[in-house]
Scaffold this motif. Structure first.
Motif, PDB file in Angstrom:
ATOM      1  N   ALA A   1       0.845  -1.132   0.082  1.00 43.27           N
ATOM      2  CA  ALA A   1      -0.041  -0.123  -0.092  1.00 43.27           C
ATOM      3  C   ALA A   1       0.901   1.271  -0.063  1.00 43.27           C
ATOM      4  CB  ALA A   1      -0.850  -0.025   1.115  1.00 43.27           C
ATOM      5  N   PHE A   2       0.759   2.157  -1.111  1.00 46.93           N
ATOM      6  CA  PHE A   2       1.571   3.157  -1.318  1.00 46.93           C
ATOM      7  C   PHE A   2       0.850   4.507  -1.074  1.00 46.93           C
ATOM      8  CE2 PHE A   2       3.781   6.055  -4.505  1.00 46.93           C
ATOM      9  CZ  PHE A   2       4.718   6.511  -3.950  1.00 46.93           C
ATOM     10  N   ASN A   3       1.379   5.518  -0.322  1.00 45.87           N
ATOM     11  CA  ASN A   3       0.689   6.816  -0.375  1.00 45.87           C
ATOM     12  C   ASN A   3       1.289   7.841  -1.193  1.00 45.87           C
ATOM     13  OD1 ASN A   3      -0.261   9.116   0.398  1.00 45.87           O
ATOM     14  ND2 ASN A   3       0.074   8.923   2.707  1.00 45.87           N
ATOM     15  N   LYS A   4       0.487   7.683  -2.682  1.00 47.80           N
ATOM     16  CA  LYS A   4       1.104   8.435  -3.683  1.00 47.80           C
ATOM     17  C   LYS A   4       1.267   9.946  -3.494  1.00 47.80           C
ATOM     18  CE  LYS A   4      -0.925   9.681  -7.524  1.00 47.80           C
ATOM     19  NZ  LYS A   4      -0.279  11.173  -7.950  1.00 47.80           N
ATOM     20  N   PRO A   5       2.306  10.771  -3.656  1.00 46.28           N
ATOM     21  CA  PRO A   5       2.132  12.072  -3.625  1.00 46.28           C
ATOM     22  C   PRO A   5       1.647  12.768  -4.943  1.00 46.28           C
ATOM     23  CG  PRO A   5       4.441  11.194  -3.314  1.00 46.28           C
ATOM     24  CD  PRO A   5       3.728  10.279  -3.925  1.00 46.28           C
TER      25      PRO A   5
ATOM     26  N   PHE B   1       9.597   6.003  -8.642  1.00 47.68           N
ATOM     27  CA  PHE B   1       9.566   6.671  -7.531  1.00 47.68           C
ATOM     28  C   PHE B   1       9.789   5.647  -6.289  1.00 47.68           C
ATOM     29  CE2 PHE B   1       7.581   8.465  -3.854  1.00 47.68           C
ATOM     30  CZ  PHE B   1       8.148   9.842  -3.746  1.00 47.68           C
ATOM     31  N   ILE B   2       8.865   4.575  -6.427  1.00 48.15           N
ATOM     32  CA  ILE B   2       8.867   3.632  -5.288  1.00 48.15           C
ATOM     33  C   ILE B   2      10.490   2.830  -5.412  1.00 48.15           C
ATOM     34  CG2 ILE B   2       7.997   1.396  -4.331  1.00 48.15           C
ATOM     35  CD1 ILE B   2       5.386   2.394  -5.358  1.00 48.15           C
ATOM     36  N   ASN B   3      10.739   2.349  -6.595  1.00 45.31           N
ATOM     37  CA  ASN B   3      12.058   1.819  -6.716  1.00 45.31           C
ATOM     38  C   ASN B   3      11.967   0.424  -6.097  1.00 45.31           C
ATOM     39  OD1 ASN B   3      14.902   1.366  -7.788  1.00 45.31           O
ATOM     40  ND2 ASN B   3      15.577   2.243  -6.269  1.00 45.31           N
TER      41      ASN B   3
ATOM     42  N   PRO C   1      12.407  -3.485  -5.246  1.00 39.41           N
ATOM     43  CA  PRO C   1      13.518  -4.390  -5.731  1.00 39.41           C
ATOM     44  C   PRO C   1      13.054  -5.458  -6.480  1.00 39.41           C
ATOM     45  CG  PRO C   1      12.910  -4.889  -3.414  1.00 39.41           C
ATOM     46  CD  PRO C   1      12.189  -3.584  -3.912  1.00 39.41           C
ATOM     47  N   SER C   2      11.805  -5.799  -6.918  1.00 38.12           N
ATOM     48  CA  SER C   2      11.145  -6.878  -7.979  1.00 38.12           C
ATOM     49  C   SER C   2      10.260  -6.110  -8.645  1.00 38.12           C
ATOM     50  CB  SER C   2      10.710  -8.084  -7.242  1.00 38.12           C
ATOM     51  OG  SER C   2       9.699  -7.684  -6.452  1.00 38.12           O
ATOM     52  N   ARG C   3       9.854  -6.551  -9.775  1.00 40.58           N
ATOM     53  CA  ARG C   3       8.607  -5.867 -10.676  1.00 40.58           C
ATOM     54  C   ARG C   3       7.241  -5.947  -9.844  1.00 40.58           C
ATOM     55  NH1 ARG C   3       8.487  -4.371 -15.880  1.00 40.58           N
ATOM     56  NH2 ARG C   3       6.496  -4.431 -16.873  1.00 40.58           N
ATOM     57  N   ILE C   4       6.752  -4.683  -9.896  1.00 40.07           N
ATOM     58  CA  ILE C   4       5.399  -4.661  -9.580  1.00 40.07           C
ATOM     59  C   ILE C   4       4.625  -3.701 -10.485  1.00 40.07           C
ATOM     60  CG2 ILE C   4       5.729  -5.385  -7.164  1.00 40.07           C
ATOM     61  CD1 ILE C   4       6.023  -2.246  -6.407  1.00 40.07           C
TER      62      ILE C   4
ATOM     63  N   LEU D   1      -0.101  -1.819  -5.053  1.00 38.63           N
ATOM     64  CA  LEU D   1       0.746  -2.266  -6.033  1.00 38.63           C
ATOM     65  C   LEU D   1       1.007  -4.045  -5.686  1.00 38.63           C
ATOM     66  CD1 LEU D   1       2.006   0.849  -5.352  1.00 38.63           C
ATOM     67  CD2 LEU D   1       3.045   0.413  -7.496  1.00 38.63           C
ATOM     68  N   THR D   2       1.361  -4.668  -6.613  1.00 39.37           N
ATOM     69  CA  THR D   2       1.352  -6.163  -6.398  1.00 39.37           C
ATOM     70  C   THR D   2       2.046  -6.407  -7.858  1.00 39.37           C
ATOM     71  OG1 THR D   2       0.293  -7.790  -6.164  1.00 39.37           O
ATOM     72  CG2 THR D   2      -0.910  -6.429  -7.818  1.00 39.37           C
ATOM     73  N   ASP D   3       2.520  -8.001  -7.593  1.00 39.32           N
ATOM     74  CA  ASP D   3       2.892  -8.705  -8.877  1.00 39.32           C
ATOM     75  C   ASP D   3       1.882  -9.863  -9.036  1.00 39.32           C
ATOM     76  OD1 ASP D   3       3.307 -10.369  -6.804  1.00 39.32           O
ATOM     77  OD2 ASP D   3       5.598 -10.682  -7.097  1.00 39.32           O
TER      78      ASP D   3
END
Length: 241
Positions: A69-73, A92-94, A96-99, A115-117
């Motif tokens: 869960a990301f708090n997007k600016p 922005f999140i960078n 380590p794996s593809r999401i 965000l998820t894979d």
């Protein structure tokens, strides 16, 4: 015995590369190859086929799924195409794996985005007919009237359709809470504009049972309890394909 086959867009989704909808776009753009050739839409593949995106082989690997869960600016764009947008959510999140993001939150808005894979869960959440709730806090440019609250909650005509009835609650002179079960393009902004109000700030604070609980620009892993509740709610949901 022949290998089991699956649609190419589903393969890319299950591989954690992107959602099925995004996969269809990649196929249309000619960025996907199967055994070195550009496939047609609806092509099916098996475990013996070599699938590549932008020249890189994609394979399905058994691994733990990622759910954050990301708090997007404000200013960050919800796209996985890092070639197009500099201020994209992936860079922005960078991570380590593809999401990839589940749905969108427009550039001028902030707040919760998942965000998820796991491409399967993306399809279930995005299907509007599943009536999954999303809650927003909105501030507008002038005092909110009871007429505004009533008309917003009953639905207004935008994008050649009537928005679904929704819950609207006035919070202060110029702010309100709204709970939607659909996700039309810039829906809240268009609804307000139709009623001669301009959105000055918009924050998403909840998606289904997931609440915004991190600082702006930060992300957190979903808890086991959140995931269990989410999966129970999605059990009867239909996929987008």
């Amino acid at each position: 015995m022949e290998s089991a086959v699956t649609r190419l867009n589903k393969f890319l989704s299950e591989a954690g590369y992107c959602s099925r909808r995004a996969a269809d776009k990649l196929i249309e753009e000619g960025r996907v190859t199967v055994n070195g050739k550009h496939p047609e839409m609806g092509t099916k593949v098996s475990s013996t086929d070599e699938v590549s995106v932008d020249g890189k082989v994609v394979s399905i690997k058994k691994k733990s799924r990622v759910y954050i869960a990301f708090n997007k600016p404000v200013g960050v764009v919800c796209t996985t195409d890092t070639r197009v947008e500099k201020n994209n959510i992936i860079d922005f999140i960078n991570y380590p794996s593809r999401i990839f993001p589940i749905g969108r939150l427009d550039k001028d808005s902030e707040g919760l985005i998942l965000l998820t894979d796991d491409g399967d869960i993306v399809n279930k959440i995005l299907r509007s007919s599943n009536n999954h709730e999303k809650e927003y806090i909105v501030r507008v440019d002038k005092p909110i009237s009871q007429t505004f609250v009533k008309r917003m909650s009953e639905g207004v005509p935008i994008l050649d359709t009537m928005t679904k009835p929704c819950r609207v609650q006035k919070l202060s002179r110029d702010s309100f809470k709204i709970v939607l079960t659909q996700g039309l393009n810039r829906q809240i902004r268009r609804m307000c504009s139709y009623l001669d109000y301009e959105v000055e700030s918009l924050k998403r604070v909840r998606i289904m049972n997931i609440n915004l609980m991190s600082d702006v620009g930060e992300y957190r892993n979903l808890t086991k309890e959140e995931l269990n509740t989410l999966n129970k709610a999605l059990k009867s949901s239909k996929k987008t394909w």
